[in-house]
Design an enzyme around this catalytic site. Structure first.
Site, PDB file in Angstrom:
ATOM      1  N   ASP A   5       0.135  -4.814  -3.648  1.00  0.00           N
ATOM      2  CA  ASP A   5      -0.999  -3.921  -3.888  1.00  0.00           C
ATOM      3  C   ASP A   5      -0.604  -2.462  -3.668  1.00  0.00           C
ATOM      4  O   ASP A   5      -1.171  -1.756  -2.820  1.00  0.00           O
ATOM      5  CB  ASP A   5      -2.205  -4.291  -3.020  1.00  0.00           C
ATOM      6  CG  ASP A   5      -3.521  -3.992  -3.754  1.00  0.00           C
ATOM      7  OD1 ASP A   5      -3.511  -3.981  -4.997  1.00  0.00           O
ATOM      8  OD2 ASP A   5      -4.543  -3.748  -3.084  1.00  0.00           O
ATOM      9  N   HIS A  32      -7.593  -5.126  -0.613  1.00  0.00           N
ATOM     10  CA  HIS A  32      -6.361  -4.421  -0.303  1.00  0.00           C
ATOM     11  C   HIS A  32      -5.734  -4.823   1.033  1.00  0.00           C
ATOM     12  O   HIS A  32      -4.517  -4.727   1.207  1.00  0.00           O
ATOM     13  CB  HIS A  32      -6.653  -2.922  -0.305  1.00  0.00           C
ATOM     14  CG  HIS A  32      -5.458  -2.050  -0.214  1.00  0.00           C
ATOM     15  ND1 HIS A  32      -4.473  -2.026  -1.178  1.00  0.00           N
ATOM     16  CD2 HIS A  32      -5.073  -1.145   0.733  1.00  0.00           C
ATOM     17  CE1 HIS A  32      -3.544  -1.153  -0.837  1.00  0.00           C
ATOM     18  NE2 HIS A  32      -3.879  -0.608   0.317  1.00  0.00           N
ATOM     19  N   SER A  56       0.828  -1.204   0.000  1.00  0.00           N
ATOM     20  CA  SER A  56       0.000   0.000   0.000  1.00  0.00           C
ATOM     21  C   SER A  56       0.867   1.260   0.000  1.00  0.00           C
ATOM     22  O   SER A  56       1.709   1.442  -0.872  1.00  0.00           O
ATOM     23  CB  SER A  56      -0.945  -0.032   1.202  1.00  0.00           C
ATOM     24  OG  SER A  56      -1.879   1.025   1.150  1.00  0.00           O
TER      25      SER A  56
END
Length: 311
Positions: free
Chosen positions: A166, A236, A137
């Protein structure tokens, strides 16, 4: 495909037989003066059997805790690696700019070559000639920015491979250029995305990994060799532990759209891909990576067709 290939692929998606333990090392208030103390708190997962092991450093996502990745890191370490996850920042009244995390991430990397070894079990040796940098992230900003030379790191420690889990571009200090193969990187990169990241949890919240700023764009800007995996039915935060602790852990489960399947399958998938990539580019054994690329259906969680561009 040979009959042995599915078993070969499956092996990286399961825990291996390398025993390990977890170590929590707090930063010292005197770390500015004591070079033996880490500049930031560390969560370390290390093998306990004597040997020399490659090192992977994982930067956590926005406002998350480094120990939320415990089971994912244990999976990777069971295959013969040392994992280090620094706690760079804690969210308070405001979120510091990404540049702060990048600087702290560089400080941790500069500390590692001399500081990590005394924390490891006897006869367990960190091999920094095989060093992987990764981020999830917002942690992708730290990992990619450091790899791109946006912060000063020790010349004695070179990054061997880069892994984005991600990844999401930030509103400030966005490293994306929106031009193909524009990242000035000469190391192998793999990007692991989620199919549900671009979808909102509810109409009142934006998606956690919106289109135009997520894994697709990061892969688009990577030079070969690079690989792109997308876990179709997961979100996520689904590579985190099942029940992250505390208020932050509770909030992390509410912010993003999650998959309906067990998170264990997501962790096995992400862990297996990371292990296969590390084996290919750190240990010179690409059998696992080639097998997954050739048979994405062997993954515990469903993968989209894999994009893999060789050098």
């Amino acid at each position: 495909m040979s009959s042995a290939q599915p078993a070969l692929t499956t092996s990286v998606f399961n825990l291996a037989n390398c025993p390990f333990k977890c170590i929590t090392e707090e930063a010292s208030l005197s770390s500015c003066f004591d070079s033996s103390a880490p500049p930031k708190p560390l969560f370390i997962v290390t093998p306990t059997v004597a040997g020399t092991y490659p090192v992977i450093l994982l930067h956590h996502g926005c406002c998350l805790r480094n120990y939320f990745y415990k089971e994912l890191l244990q999976h990777i370490v069971s295959h013969g690696f040392i994992a280090v996850a620094p706690q760079l920042l804690l969210c308070g009244v405001f979120l510091p700019p990404g540049s702060v995390e990048v600087e702290w991430g560089a400080k941790v990397i500069n500390w590692l070559p001399k500081g990590l070894q005394p924390l490891l079990p006897e006869n367990v040796v960190a091999d920094f000639t095989k060093f992987a940098l990764s981020g999830h992230s917002r942690g992708r900003n730290t990992a990619f920015a450091i790899a791109l030379g946006r912060a000063k790191t020790s010349l004695s420690l070179k990054i061997s491979v880069l892994i984005g889990i991600d990844p999401v571009a930030g509103a400030t200090r966005n490293i994306l250029t929106y031009s193909p193969q524009s990242f000035d990187l000469s190391i192998p990169v793999t990007v692991i995305g989620t199919g549900l990241g671009p979808e909102s949890k509810n109409p009142c919240m934006p998606p956690c990994a919106p289109d135009g700023a997520n894994h697709k764009e990061f892969f688009y800007e990577c030079k070969p060799p690079c690989a792109h995996f997308v876990v179709k039915d997961y979100g996520h935060m689904d590579m985190l532990d099942d029940d992250p602790q505390g208020m932050v852990g509770a909030v992390s489960g509410c912010m993003c759209k999650n998959g309906t399947g067990p998170r264990e399958l997501m962790r096995k998938t992400v862990g297996g891909i990371v292990v296969a990539f590390l084996n290919a580019y750190l240990n010179g054994d690409d059998r696992y990576l080639v097998a997954i690329v050739g048979d994405p259906d062997s993954s515990p969680a469903k993968l989209e067709p894999v994009e893999f561009i060789r050098a």
